[in-house]
Design a protein around this motif. Structure first.
Motif, PDB file in Angstrom:
ATOM      1  N   ILE A 136       0.841  -1.200   0.000  1.00  0.00           N
ATOM      2  CA  ILE A 136       0.000   0.000   0.000  1.00  0.00           C
ATOM      3  C   ILE A 136       0.876   1.250   0.000  1.00  0.00           C
ATOM      4  CG2 ILE A 136      -1.636   1.343   1.368  1.00  0.00           C
ATOM      5  CD1 ILE A 136      -2.893  -0.989  -0.167  1.00  0.00           C
ATOM      6  N   PHE A 162       0.996   5.742  -1.275  1.00  0.00           N
ATOM      7  CA  PHE A 162       0.281   6.990  -1.564  1.00  0.00           C
ATOM      8  C   PHE A 162       0.663   7.446  -2.972  1.00  0.00           C
ATOM      9  CE2 PHE A 162       0.708   8.463   3.170  1.00  0.00           C
ATOM     10  CZ  PHE A 162      -0.199   7.500   3.563  1.00  0.00           C
ATOM     11  N   TRP A 179       1.128   8.386   7.391  1.00  0.00           N
ATOM     12  CA  TRP A 179      -0.296   8.455   7.711  1.00  0.00           C
ATOM     13  C   TRP A 179      -0.599   9.665   8.583  1.00  0.00           C
ATOM     14  CZ3 TRP A 179      -3.479   5.166   5.229  1.00  0.00           C
ATOM     15  CH2 TRP A 179      -2.918   4.018   4.665  1.00  0.00           C
ATOM     16  N   VAL A 238      -8.735  12.753   0.678  1.00  0.00           N
ATOM     17  CA  VAL A 238      -8.015  11.489   0.565  1.00  0.00           C
ATOM     18  C   VAL A 238      -8.963  10.414   0.038  1.00  0.00           C
ATOM     19  CG1 VAL A 238      -6.745   9.710   1.833  1.00  0.00           C
ATOM     20  CG2 VAL A 238      -6.515  12.129   2.491  1.00  0.00           C
ATOM     21  N   VAL A 248      -9.732   6.437  -0.855  1.00  0.00           N
ATOM     22  CA  VAL A 248      -9.318   5.081  -0.470  1.00  0.00           C
ATOM     23  C   VAL A 248     -10.026   4.002  -1.271  1.00  0.00           C
ATOM     24  CG1 VAL A 248     -11.003   4.856   1.387  1.00  0.00           C
ATOM     25  CG2 VAL A 248      -8.864   3.565   1.503  1.00  0.00           C
ATOM     26  N   ALA A 291      -5.666  -1.161   2.335  1.00  0.00           N
ATOM     27  CA  ALA A 291      -5.352   0.211   2.741  1.00  0.00           C
ATOM     28  C   ALA A 291      -5.771   0.424   4.191  1.00  0.00           C
ATOM     29  CB  ALA A 291      -6.058   1.210   1.827  1.00  0.00           C
ATOM     30  N   ALA A 304      -3.243   1.189   7.418  1.00  0.00           N
ATOM     31  CA  ALA A 304      -3.453   2.290   8.360  1.00  0.00           C
ATOM     32  C   ALA A 304      -3.527   1.776   9.792  1.00  0.00           C
ATOM     33  CB  ALA A 304      -4.736   3.043   7.999  1.00  0.00           C
ATOM     34  N   ILE A 334      -4.875   6.255  -1.949  1.00  0.00           N
ATOM     35  CA  ILE A 334      -4.219   5.168  -1.222  1.00  0.00           C
ATOM     36  C   ILE A 334      -4.441   3.904  -2.028  1.00  0.00           C
ATOM     37  CG2 ILE A 334      -4.042   3.937   0.961  1.00  0.00           C
ATOM     38  CD1 ILE A 334      -5.400   6.312   2.316  1.00  0.00           C
ATOM     39  N   PRO A 368       4.184   4.895   2.819  1.00  0.00           N
ATOM     40  CA  PRO A 368       4.134   5.655   4.068  1.00  0.00           C
ATOM     41  C   PRO A 368       5.204   5.205   5.057  1.00  0.00           C
ATOM     42  CG  PRO A 368       2.201   4.246   3.819  1.00  0.00           C
ATOM     43  CD  PRO A 368       2.889   4.271   2.509  1.00  0.00           C
ATOM     44  N   SER A 382       3.222   0.162   6.522  1.00  0.00           N
ATOM     45  CA  SER A 382       2.343  -0.258   5.438  1.00  0.00           C
ATOM     46  C   SER A 382       2.258  -1.768   5.454  1.00  0.00           C
ATOM     47  CB  SER A 382       2.860   0.239   4.090  1.00  0.00           C
ATOM     48  OG  SER A 382       1.895  -0.002   3.069  1.00  0.00           O
TER      49      SER A 382
END
Length: 350
Positions: free
Chosen positions: A138, A140, A154, A164, A166, A178, A182, A228, A251, A255
């Motif tokens: 995952i 960005f 994050w 954002v 997703v 995703a 997170a 994401i 990130p 991730s």
């Protein structure tokens, strides 16, 4: 849905790869597949994972025609299960989190390609019902025209002014992972996804959680400030639209790494062509085709051409990315996601 834009290689390289790929393919398998003459896939469109070159290779060398209907992982399983003896589809490509669900439904048939021993044990069913072809992490994707302060974590996302995106949480494997990424970055786990739900609820309360999909079309139209998604999708979309317009990164605070697995329909109308397709996917040439589409091949013994290797992010980006540790527990969490997402995140949408 799967949206992964093709980045083609040279015809000469592809031809040489095809020859290598099928050096070990069983002759009887080839003969039976050619007699069927067609393979029908779901969730394996030309634009995802560079499948287009795989379908072209099968047509060029073995005269196997191809058709696809794009679907999410959940839709693929539902299609196999509902059609049964009236099946229209032969083969599919689903998120790792759906693999054991599909097997448990009794809708798959096994096939172990000749490169079976080169696939890690954790990435395949011991009986051959499914096998992971490629991994993803995952990431960005950031539209630098819309976001001046690029988020690298994050926590950075929570400080921004942009929206954002997703995707379809609860249905799409990319969106589900995703959420897991997170959770892990915020102290959670496969079992404890509450930190992720709280994280996305904060974005929703700020009016910054977008409900659109991070598709190539939406990104190109400027409707996604930060998306994401899997690293392979993000890198491919970036280069397809405008390499300089987007930043792609993993990130830094955590991730998750997962992947997609090959499944063959128990009731496949073209079972031998489906098996030959799987044989190709796990060949050297098939694995290089996937890498050319920005995926990381599951077979680490395959030597990637320099131009293909250069498409991928450096290994340093992945230092805080981790594979799913408790797959069974994550399956249970993923089953609850649709209801949890609705009641604990979307309820705050403004």
């Amino acid at each position: 849905m799967k949206k992964w834009i093709l980045m083609a290689g040279s015809a000469a390289l592809v031809a040489s790869q095809i020859s290598l790929a099928f050096a070990k393919a069983p002759a009887d398998l080839i003969k039976k597949a050619q007699q069927e003459g067609e393979v029908v896939s779901v969730g394996m469109p030309d634009s995802w994972a560079n499948w287009k070159e795989t379908w072209q290779d099968l047509k060029t060398k073995y005269n196997i025609n191809h058709r696809d209907t794009d679907m999410s992982s959940a839709q693929e399983i539902a299609t196999f299960a509902s059609q049964k003896n009236n099946a229209t589809a032969d083969i599919g490509d689903i998120g790792f989190g759906f693999a054991k669900v599909a097997k448990a439904k009794g809708i798959l048939q096994p096939y172990k390609p000749t490169t079976w021993n080169d696939i890690p044990d954790w990435a395949k069913d011991p009986d051959g019902y499914w096998a992971m072809g490629y991994t993803g992490t995952i990431a960005f994707i950031v539209n630098k025209n819309l976001v001046k302060d690029i988020p690298h974590s994050w926590q950075d996302l929570l400080k921004g002014k942009y929206r954002v995106t997703v995707g379809d949480v609860g249905s799409a494997a990319q969106a589900n992972n995703a959420v897991l990424a997170a959770a892990i970055a915020n102290g959670g786990s496969e079992k404890d996804i509450k930190p992720a739900l709280k994280f996305f609820a904060k974005l929703a309360k700020q009016g910054r959680l977008a409900t659109n999909d991070p598709s190539i079309a939406n990104i190109e139209k400027g409707e996604v400030a930060v998306g994401i998604m899997w690293d392979f999708n993000a890198l491919n979309y970036r280069d397809q639209i405008d390499h300089n317009k987007f930043a792609v990164l993993i990130p830094s605070d955590g991730s998750v790494m997962s992947g997609y697995v090959s499944i063959i329909n128990k009731y496949a109308p073209h079972p031998w062509a489906a098996k030959l397709t799987r044989e190709y996917i796990f060949s050297d040439a098939g694995q290089i085709n996937l890498a050319r589409g920005y995926a990381r091949p599951i077979r680490t013994d395959v030597k990637l051409p320099a131009d293909v290797k250069d498409k991928l992010l450096p290994n340093s980006e992945y230092k805080n990315a981790q594979p799913i540790k408790d797959f069974k527990v994550w399956q249970q969490s993923a089953k609850r996601l649709p209801q949890l997402w609705q009641s604990q995140v979307l309820i705050y949408q403004q």
